[in-house]
Design a protein around this motif. Structure first.
Motif, PDB file in Angstrom:
ATOM      1  N   GLN A  11      35.378  32.244  38.104  1.00  0.00           N
ATOM      2  CA  GLN A  11      35.287  32.466  39.544  1.00  0.00           C
ATOM      3  C   GLN A  11      36.200  33.614  39.938  1.00  0.00           C
ATOM      4  OE1 GLN A  11      36.035  28.023  39.649  1.00  0.00           O
ATOM      5  NE2 GLN A  11      35.113  28.334  41.673  1.00  0.00           N
ATOM      6  N   PHE A  12      35.896  34.269  41.060  1.00  0.00           N
ATOM      7  CA  PHE A  12      36.644  35.458  41.472  1.00  0.00           C
ATOM      8  C   PHE A  12      38.148  35.215  41.591  1.00  0.00           C
ATOM      9  CE2 PHE A  12      32.460  36.941  43.229  1.00  0.00           C
ATOM     10  CZ  PHE A  12      32.342  38.050  42.413  1.00  0.00           C
ATOM     11  N   THR A  16      39.482  38.126  38.849  1.00  0.00           N
ATOM     12  CA  THR A  16      39.739  39.458  39.386  1.00  0.00           C
ATOM     13  C   THR A  16      41.189  39.607  39.820  1.00  0.00           C
ATOM     14  OG1 THR A  16      39.147  38.823  41.651  1.00  0.00           O
ATOM     15  CG2 THR A  16      37.358  39.626  40.244  1.00  0.00           C
ATOM     16  N   ALA A  17      41.675  40.827  39.779  1.00  0.00           N
ATOM     17  CA  ALA A  17      43.066  41.105  40.152  1.00  0.00           C
ATOM     18  C   ALA A  17      43.347  40.707  41.603  1.00  0.00           C
ATOM     19  CB  ALA A  17      43.382  42.583  39.934  1.00  0.00           C
ATOM     20  N   ALA A  18      42.346  40.756  42.462  1.00  0.00           N
ATOM     21  CA  ALA A  18      42.512  40.379  43.867  1.00  0.00           C
ATOM     22  C   ALA A  18      42.453  38.869  44.078  1.00  0.00           C
ATOM     23  CB  ALA A  18      41.436  41.052  44.719  1.00  0.00           C
ATOM     24  N   GLY A  19      42.170  38.112  43.036  1.00  0.00           N
ATOM     25  CA  GLY A  19      42.026  36.667  43.159  1.00  0.00           C
ATOM     26  C   GLY A  19      43.334  35.955  43.433  1.00  0.00           C
ATOM     27  N   ALA A  20      43.239  34.800  44.079  1.00  0.00           N
ATOM     28  CA  ALA A  20      44.421  34.025  44.459  1.00  0.00           C
ATOM     29  C   ALA A  20      45.218  33.531  43.253  1.00  0.00           C
ATOM     30  CB  ALA A  20      44.012  32.836  45.325  1.00  0.00           C
ATOM     31  N   LEU A  21      44.562  33.255  42.135  1.00  0.00           N
ATOM     32  CA  LEU A  21      45.225  32.833  40.893  1.00  0.00           C
ATOM     33  C   LEU A  21      44.717  33.702  39.744  1.00  0.00           C
ATOM     34  CD1 LEU A  21      45.480  28.925  40.763  1.00  0.00           C
ATOM     35  CD2 LEU A  21      47.318  30.583  40.751  1.00  0.00           C
ATOM     36  N   ALA A  22      44.859  34.999  39.917  1.00  0.00           N
ATOM     37  CA  ALA A  22      44.335  35.955  38.944  1.00  0.00           C
ATOM     38  C   ALA A  22      44.921  35.721  37.560  1.00  0.00           C
ATOM     39  CB  ALA A  22      44.637  37.373  39.405  1.00  0.00           C
ATOM     40  N   VAL A  23      44.062  35.672  36.571  1.00  0.00           N
ATOM     41  CA  VAL A  23      44.460  35.533  35.173  1.00  0.00           C
ATOM     42  C   VAL A  23      44.474  36.943  34.589  1.00  0.00           C
ATOM     43  CG1 VAL A  23      43.850  34.547  32.939  1.00  0.00           C
ATOM     44  CG2 VAL A  23      43.404  33.250  35.044  1.00  0.00           C
TER      45      VAL A  23
END
Length: 192
Positions: A11-12, A16-23
């Motif tokens: 999930q985004f 993705t780098a902009a994601g709330a819990l970016a991996v």
């Protein structure tokens, strides 16, 4: 051998780098996950895509920062990983589940087996083999691997289609998985 693919939490908010819990590094997996899902559908295989689907004040947010709130951009999956005939499987009982090429299995914890509909879905799919990929190796992927191994069926993880937050924890997870009877494979082997 009847095979079902498990696409875990791509999930985004995670990918993705902009994601709330970016991996970190997970974005590079999007084309790989897309290729795996597409290959499955081209070969008439079902894809179970686990998805976090949190309420705005979900109890899990005491452990993790808010992420994948139902209906938000971050909760969505990249379009290239989705089939037009997908069916969402919420985490509540008594929901009829029609046949579909892709199931979006909603969950509110790391463990996809907390969705009350998953056991019935697995019984219905009658897989002899599961192919697993997604994020994060030592959390949600581990829960999927452990639960699927418990079914007694063959379980494989696609090592170049998973990402981790901690390489040492990921390595330990994969070692435990192999020791429990799981198999490590690569995307080329799956698509070959």
């Amino acid at each position: 051998m009847k095979t079902v693919f498990f696409d875990v939490d791509t999930q985004f908010d995670f990918m993705t780098a902009a994601g709330a819990l970016a991996v970190p590094g997970a974005g590079k997996l999007i084309p790989v996950v897309s290729a795996l899902n597409k290959w499955a559908w081209e070969h008439s295989l079902v894809v179970v895509s686990t998805t976090d689907a949190h309420a705005e004040h979900d109890p899990e947010f005491r452990i993790w920062p808010p992420h994948c709130v139902a209906g938000t951009w971050g909760q969505a999956k990249p379009a290239s990983t989705l089939h037009g005939g997908r069916v969402t499987v919420p985490n509540n009982g008594g929901v009829p589940i029609p046949d579909a090429p892709q199931y979006l299995l909603e969950k509110q914890t790391n463990d996809c087996f907390t969705n009350v509909n998953l056991p019935a879905l697995l019984d219905r799919l009658r897989a002899e083999r599961y192919v697993v990929y997604g994020v994060v190796t030592e959390y949600c992927v581990k829960c999927a691997l452990d639960g699927l191994l418990a079914t007694g069926k063959q379980v494989e993880v696609v090592t170049d289609a998973i990402e981790t937050l901690n390489p040492e924890d990921s390595e330990r997870t994969l070692q435990e998985f192999v020791a429990a009877g799981g198999r490590l494979i690569g995307t080329a082997e799956v698509l070959g």
